[in-house]
Write a protein that holds these residues in place. Structure first.
Motif, mmCIF file in Angstrom:
data_model
loop_
_atom_site.group_PDB
_atom_site.id
_atom_site.type_symbol
_atom_site.label_atom_id
_atom_site.label_comp_id
_atom_site.label_asym_id
_atom_site.label_seq_id
_atom_site.Cartn_x
_atom_site.Cartn_y
_atom_site.Cartn_z
ATOM 1 N N LEU A 102 0.839 -1.311 -0.006
ATOM 2 C CA LEU A 102 0.147 -0.031 0.064
ATOM 3 C C LEU A 102 0.804 1.118 -0.130
ATOM 4 C CD1 LEU A 102 -2.992 -1.187 2.569
ATOM 5 C CD2 LEU A 102 -2.878 -1.116 -0.116
ATOM 6 N N SER A 103 2.067 1.173 0.755
ATOM 7 C CA SER A 103 2.927 2.345 0.773
ATOM 8 C C SER A 103 4.162 1.924 1.066
ATOM 9 C CB SER A 103 2.418 3.501 1.661
ATOM 10 O OG SER A 103 2.416 3.159 3.030
ATOM 11 N N ALA A 104 5.070 2.598 0.694
ATOM 12 C CA ALA A 104 6.683 2.658 1.304
ATOM 13 C C ALA A 104 7.273 3.861 1.346
ATOM 14 C CB ALA A 104 7.453 1.634 0.350
ATOM 15 N N THR A 105 7.775 4.227 2.496
ATOM 16 C CA THR A 105 8.196 5.300 2.767
ATOM 17 C C THR A 105 9.794 5.299 3.530
ATOM 18 O OG1 THR A 105 7.178 5.659 4.755
ATOM 19 C CG2 THR A 105 6.249 6.712 2.724
ATOM 20 N N ILE A 106 10.498 6.200 3.468
ATOM 21 C CA ILE A 106 12.146 6.043 4.199
ATOM 22 C C ILE A 106 11.822 6.717 5.587
ATOM 23 C CG2 ILE A 106 14.343 6.915 4.278
ATOM 24 C CD1 ILE A 106 14.319 6.895 1.087
#
Length: 350
Positions: free
Chosen positions: A302-306
């Protein structure tokens, strides 16, 4: 070489045989002629006896001349034949005539011998002159032949020099043309290379733009889908979910959202899924990036963030792209993927 030397010498006439014999005969005839002349002049040593004669003439009368009668015609004189000579005189005359004939014969013989000698000398001189002329002609012909050979040799040498000069000029022209062709070829290759590089750059830029645009569109679509799914999941969970949980470190374990703990082998599953998608050729020392992940129960990303940067933006982006390429995430032993967890990524050898 010996033939040329023999030709250069004057050709001498062959020696005539009997030359000394002819000279001896001529000398003998001269001696005989001298003897005959001497005895022909002095053959009579006696002084002839002298004779006396008295001449009388009539003294004319100087007184009164009297006419003289015409003289009668002279009587015909009867010519008396000469008395026959005496026998001694006839013998002397015959001897003188014989001597005279002998002298004349000797003189004629001497004259003929002299003529023959002069003729032989003339022939010999003519032969010598002819041989000299022949030798001169041969020498002139030999000189002309040598001059022609020398002239031909000079002409051949000049021709060879001209041919070498023409060959050098042709070679220089060919080298110049080859150099010009090489320069044109290099210019053409450089132009083609520059055009190819420009085209490749343009294609790369176009592809990069298209990819950026496609990535942006896909990301926007993915974010929209994730937000929709997240809203759906939040509605199903009664208005919210907990986003906290322990991260999945390299070789470690973590807990998913909703308070459900992951199994002991889930971190290794995530590692096997993400690790092949990492593309990195830069430095490796001291780089570590933490990526926060939200997933649907089916594992759809659904999402991937640093969440925590390594300090190297390029490595952070490479780690984020590796996580995005790993969609969908593996499910756990319960058949569902954790709702939220973190992944700690380090480059190989780091």
């Amino acid at each position: 070489m010996s033939n040329r030397q023999n030709r250069a010498r004057p050709i001498r006439p062959p020696r005539e045989r009997g030359t000394w014999k002819a000279f001896a005969l001529a000398a003998l005839m001269h001696l005989l002629l001298g003897w005959l002349l001497y005895h022909g002049i002095n053959w009579q040593n006696n002084t002839p006896a002298g004779s006396e004669a008295e001449l009388w003439t009539e003294i004319p009368d100087l007184s009164t001349p009297t006419p003289r009668p015409a003289p009668p015609p002279p009587a015909p004189v009867k010519v008396q034949p000469a008395p026959p000579p005496a026998k001694d005189e006839e013998a002397d005359i015959a001897l003188q005539e014989k001597k005279r004939k002998q002298q004349e014969a000797a003189a004629r013989e001497a004259q003929l011998a002299e003529q023959r000698r002069q003729q032989q000398e003339a022939q010999q001189q003519a032969e010598e002159k002819r041989q000299q002329q022949l030798a001169a002609q041969q020498a002139a012909a030999l000189a002309a032949q040598k001059a022609a050979q020398e002239k031909q040799k000079q002409a051949d040498k000049q021709k060879q020099v001209d041919q070498q000069k023409q060959q050098q000029q042709l070679k220089a022209q060919q080298e110049k043309e080859a150099e010009k062709a090489e320069q044109l070829k290099e210019q053409k290759e450089a132009k083609e290379k520059a055009d190819a590089q420009a085209k490749a750059k343009a294609d790369a830029d176009a592809k990069a733009k298209e990819k950026t645009k496609a990535d942006a569109a896909a990301k926007a679509k993915l974010d929209q889908e994730r937000r929709a799914r997240l809203a759906q999941l939040q509605g199903q969970a009664g208005g919210g979910t907990s986003e906290s949980g322990e991260g999945l470190a390299k070789g470690g374990t973590g807990k998913g959202a909703g308070g459900n703990a992951t199994s002991a082998g889930y971190a290794e599953k995530v590692q096997r899924r993400v690790r092949p998608n990492i593309v990195w050729a830069g430095e490796t020392a001291g780089l570590e990036t933490v990526v926060a992940v939200r997933c649907a129960p089916t594992g759809t990303l659904l999402s991937a963030t640093i969440r925590q940067s390594s300090g190297n933006e390029q490595w952070d982006q490479a780690a984020l792209r590796a996580v995005q390429r790993s969609d969908p995430m593996p499910v756990d032993i319960n058949g569902q993927a954790p709702a939220a967890f973190t992944i700690t990524l380090r480059p190989a050898g780091g």
